[in-house]
Write an enzyme that holds these catalytic residues in place. Sequence first.
Site, short mmCIF file in Angstrom:
data_model
loop_
_atom_site.label_atom_id
_atom_site.label_comp_id
_atom_site.label_asym_id
_atom_site.label_seq_id
_atom_site.Cartn_x
_atom_site.Cartn_y
_atom_site.Cartn_z
N HIS A 123 0.86 -1.18 0.00
CA HIS A 123 0.00 0.00 0.00
C HIS A 123 0.89 1.23 0.00
O HIS A 123 2.02 1.20 0.49
CB HIS A 123 -0.86 -0.04 1.27
CG HIS A 123 -1.94 0.99 1.35
ND1 HIS A 123 -1.68 2.31 1.66
CD2 HIS A 123 -3.29 0.89 1.20
CE1 HIS A 123 -2.82 2.98 1.69
NE2 HIS A 123 -3.81 2.15 1.42
N ASP A 200 3.01 -4.54 7.99
CA ASP A 200 1.71 -3.86 7.91
C ASP A 200 0.62 -4.93 8.03
O ASP A 200 0.40 -5.71 7.11
CB ASP A 200 1.60 -3.12 6.57
CG ASP A 200 0.23 -2.49 6.34
OD1 ASP A 200 -0.66 -2.63 7.20
OD2 ASP A 200 0.05 -1.86 5.27
N GLN A 203 -4.60 -5.69 6.80
CA GLN A 203 -5.53 -6.64 6.18
C GLN A 203 -5.43 -8.03 6.80
O GLN A 203 -6.13 -8.94 6.37
CB GLN A 203 -5.26 -6.73 4.68
CG GLN A 203 -5.42 -5.43 3.92
CD GLN A 203 -6.85 -4.92 3.91
OE1 GLN A 203 -7.80 -5.66 4.18
NE2 GLN A 203 -7.04 -3.65 3.57
N LYS A 226 -10.66 -1.08 9.93
CA LYS A 226 -10.83 -2.32 9.15
C LYS A 226 -11.08 -3.51 10.07
O LYS A 226 -11.34 -4.62 9.60
CB LYS A 226 -9.58 -2.57 8.29
CG LYS A 226 -9.24 -1.45 7.32
CD LYS A 226 -7.99 -1.77 6.53
CE LYS A 226 -7.44 -0.56 5.80
NZ LYS A 226 -8.34 -0.02 4.77
N CYS A 364 -4.77 2.38 -3.74
CA CYS A 364 -3.54 2.89 -3.13
C CYS A 364 -2.38 1.94 -3.37
O CYS A 364 -1.57 1.67 -2.47
CB CYS A 364 -3.75 3.13 -1.63
SG CYS A 364 -4.95 4.41 -1.26
#
Length: 406
Positions: A123, A200, A203, A226, A364
């Site tokens: 991202h 990261d 997700q 999220k 993104c």
Amino acid sequence: MSDRDWQAIRADFPLLSRTVNGKPLRYFDTANTSQKPAAVIEATDDFYRQHNANVSRAVHTLGSEATEAYEDARKAIAAFIGVPANTLILTSGTTFGINLVAYAWALPRLTAGDRILVTRMEHHANIVPWQLIAERTGARIEVVDLLPDGSLDLAGLYAAMNDTVKLLALTHVSNVLGTVNPVQAICREARKHGITTLVDGSQALPHMPVNVAALGCDFYVATGHKLCGPTGTGVLWGRKELLDAMPPFIGGGEMIKEVRFEGTIFNDVPAKFEAGTPNIAGHVGLGAAVRYLSGIGMAEIQARESELLAYATEQLAKIDGLRIFGTAPDKAAIISFAVEGAHAHDLATLLDLEGIAVRSGQHCAHPLMQFLGVSATCRASIAFYNTHEDIDALAAAIIKVRKLLQ
């Protein structure tokens, strides 16, 4: 499969009962932001109605209640990801967390000739901060590419690791392809070369069990909205010794022990990195969100979403002219796709008329779109609160729209 009543769980999400353009809402944009269960909405509402005050600044009853609620949320989130609460910094989201590491860890340490590894599937939030740091330090960024199925080229990654690499920044799960990276193995290999790792987890945390301490990374960031939590919330976990050695990112109240014009003594972690009034109600809501998810069980959520993904992939693969991007084994429940003869934005707009909410665009992830050879895709991201009926409606709507566009 679990015999859990998923329809009852879906009913926990008030917004999913509404209609859009006269059709039942079919929400497939969870990778962008998840819907919120009533427990989260009520926790946030209760804070403002019953306990609203600033944290760590007042000895009156409301101040004590607010502080307790905020710190209880920190403890709940820390337990959810398997880390000590005193190493968990509450942030506004993933982007802030990555920038904090970029400016407080990387900027003081990197010099000309150092290398930063990132992957093609990142991202923008895990690309741009490192570019800014590279410009200021003389370090250079190198990109690890992907295999045709959307998996990370692990051989290429491991070959790129040497003593000149100071940082590896990679996503746990791709927000476009759904690829799940083997971060534990990657971090173990990076540690052999003395490479600091930032993962990261935006997700990943919403969709699978994650024990951050067991991953072996040095920093882990995630965003709350999220994760069934409010917007403007997130977390940064870091190894205690690294956080202790880092200077503050933002100065102000609460990140200090003592201020004199001659100099300031900074607070301990995590307060050192939480200057100013935080998003108290938001993080109280995020605490409620992880308690809600824990009540279902992340392993059950992962199994439910895997089953829905398999069904959705099977149904969409039947549609003539539809191409799915990202077919890595054991991927997360994200399907990026294109339909022959339809621009992604046009397709998403027409699907919205059928009550179908999908994301369209570059997500993104401009460098990844270039790798895929497309200007944009549509993305259907599936959550445990979706149903087989949602997927049937999505497939039927795509077929209908495709006929309109022919």
